[in-house]
Design an enzyme around this catalytic site. Structure first.
Site, PDB file in Angstrom:
ATOM      1  N   HIS A  31      63.948 -29.363   7.732  1.00  0.00           N
ATOM      2  CA  HIS A  31      63.894 -27.927   8.013  1.00  0.00           C
ATOM      3  C   HIS A  31      65.013 -27.471   8.947  1.00  0.00           C
ATOM      4  CE1 HIS A  31      61.614 -28.927  11.793  1.00  0.00           C
ATOM      5  NE2 HIS A  31      62.218 -27.838  12.227  1.00  0.00           N
ATOM      6  N   ASP A  80      59.581 -33.834   5.574  1.00  0.00           N
ATOM      7  CA  ASP A  80      60.511 -33.120   6.455  1.00  0.00           C
ATOM      8  C   ASP A  80      61.467 -34.130   7.105  1.00  0.00           C
ATOM      9  OD1 ASP A  80      61.749 -31.179   7.924  1.00  0.00           O
ATOM     10  OD2 ASP A  80      60.056 -30.791   9.272  1.00  0.00           O
ATOM     11  N   GLY A  91      63.629 -25.894  19.174  1.00  0.00           N
ATOM     12  CA  GLY A  91      64.873 -26.516  19.613  1.00  0.00           C
ATOM     13  C   GLY A  91      64.763 -28.022  19.711  1.00  0.00           C
ATOM     14  N   SER A 120      63.093 -29.642  17.353  1.00  0.00           N
ATOM     15  CA  SER A 120      62.975 -30.062  15.961  1.00  0.00           C
ATOM     16  C   SER A 120      64.055 -31.068  15.578  1.00  0.00           C
ATOM     17  CB  SER A 120      63.092 -28.849  15.039  1.00  0.00           C
ATOM     18  OG  SER A 120      61.958 -28.028  15.115  1.00  0.00           O
ATOM     19  N   GLY A 121      63.655 -32.032  14.758  1.00  0.00           N
ATOM     20  CA  GLY A 121      64.599 -33.033  14.284  1.00  0.00           C
ATOM     21  C   GLY A 121      64.803 -34.193  15.233  1.00  0.00           C
TER      22      GLY A 121
END
Length: 265
Positions: free
Chosen positions: A73, A118, A211, A213-214
């Site tokens: 995402h 994801d 922020g 994320s990942g």
């Protein structure tokens, strides 16, 4: 898997994966804190270009000299770069490197509506040189599932609190794992979570936020080296630290074959 192991051995050399030169200062203190600089040396800042400037959008984890693991995402139609060896995103720092991307592979079954699969891989335009401030993390064993309350740490430059500012210094926070049996209960995340995900936190006090994320869920392996067991995927829309709505991560150990296949493609 054999090809992936060979890649790791060739890359790591004197620097073992998941073994920082500057070990993190970890504690059971609740709440996010500034990390010891460069103590999570696989943490990257994924940045996008707008005009002549670059802006942080997501985190990621260096897993070899050329590859970064992040969330599907996080990827759109923008131009991206990966910033490695960073502590403070607002200052110039010795040893940090900003590298463009040569290939981005988003999982072919990524579903943005159900938030399934994801996960994405980013190939760096040029291999990064391992150093005291840039070192890869280890991947977990294929299929490994962490026990309830396993102590893991989320790291990132995400918002310091719901609707708050992004962090300048890299942050870390203890997030104990919440097992699937608990996280899938109706008053937790229910059917929104699958067994290909990892839940962590949910105490209503500390969580990943926008922020982050990942970025990685860092958990110590049996040999003491850190492993990336999760990729920050989603949290509650009500607030970042809503009770019984732990941060949800893509479970990396469910995608080892996919990672291996695409890293050697």
């Amino acid at each position: 898997m054999m090809k992936l192991v060979v890649l790791a051995v060739l890359f790591v050399g004197a620097y073992g994966c998941g073994l920082p030169t500057y070990p993190p200062v970890i504690s059971r203190v609740v709440g996010g804190v500034d990390v010891r600089p460069h103590s999570w040396p696989w943490q990257v800042s994924l940045q996008y270009q707008s005009g002549s400037s670059w802006y942080h959008t997501c985190g990621g984890s260096l897993i070899s000299s050329e590859w970064v693991l992040t969330a599907a995402h996080c990827i759109g139609s923008r131009t991206y770069r990966v910033y490695l060896g960073k502590h403070n995103l607002q200052t110039e720092e010795n040893g940090s490197q900003a590298i463009g991307t040569s290939k981005i592979i988003v999982h072919e079954n990524w579903n943005s509506f159900t938030i399934r699969n994801d996960i994405a891989l980013i190939k760096l335009a040029t291999p990064v040189t391992v150093s005291d401030t840039i070192t890869p993390t280890c991947l977990p064993t294929n299929g490994d599932v962490l026990p309830h309350n396993a102590p893991c740490y989320v790291t990132g430059w995400g918002r310091l609190y719901t609707n708050g500012p992004l962090a300048d210094n890299l942050q870390q926070a203890l997030l104990p794992v919440v097992d699937y049996a608990t996280c899938s209960q109706s008053d937790w995340w229910g059917s929104q979570v699958t067994q290909n995900m990892v839940c962590a936190g949910g105490d209503g006090v500390v969580a990943g936020c926008n922020g982050d994320s990942g970025g990685p869920l860092n958990c110590a392996g049996n040999g003491g080296a850190w492993e990336v067991h999760g990729i920050v995927s989603f949290g509650s829309g009500l607030s970042c630290n809503y009770s019984k709505k732990p941060t949800v991560f893509t479970r990396v150990s469910a995608y080892i074959d996919w990672i291996s296949k695409n890293m050697v493609a």
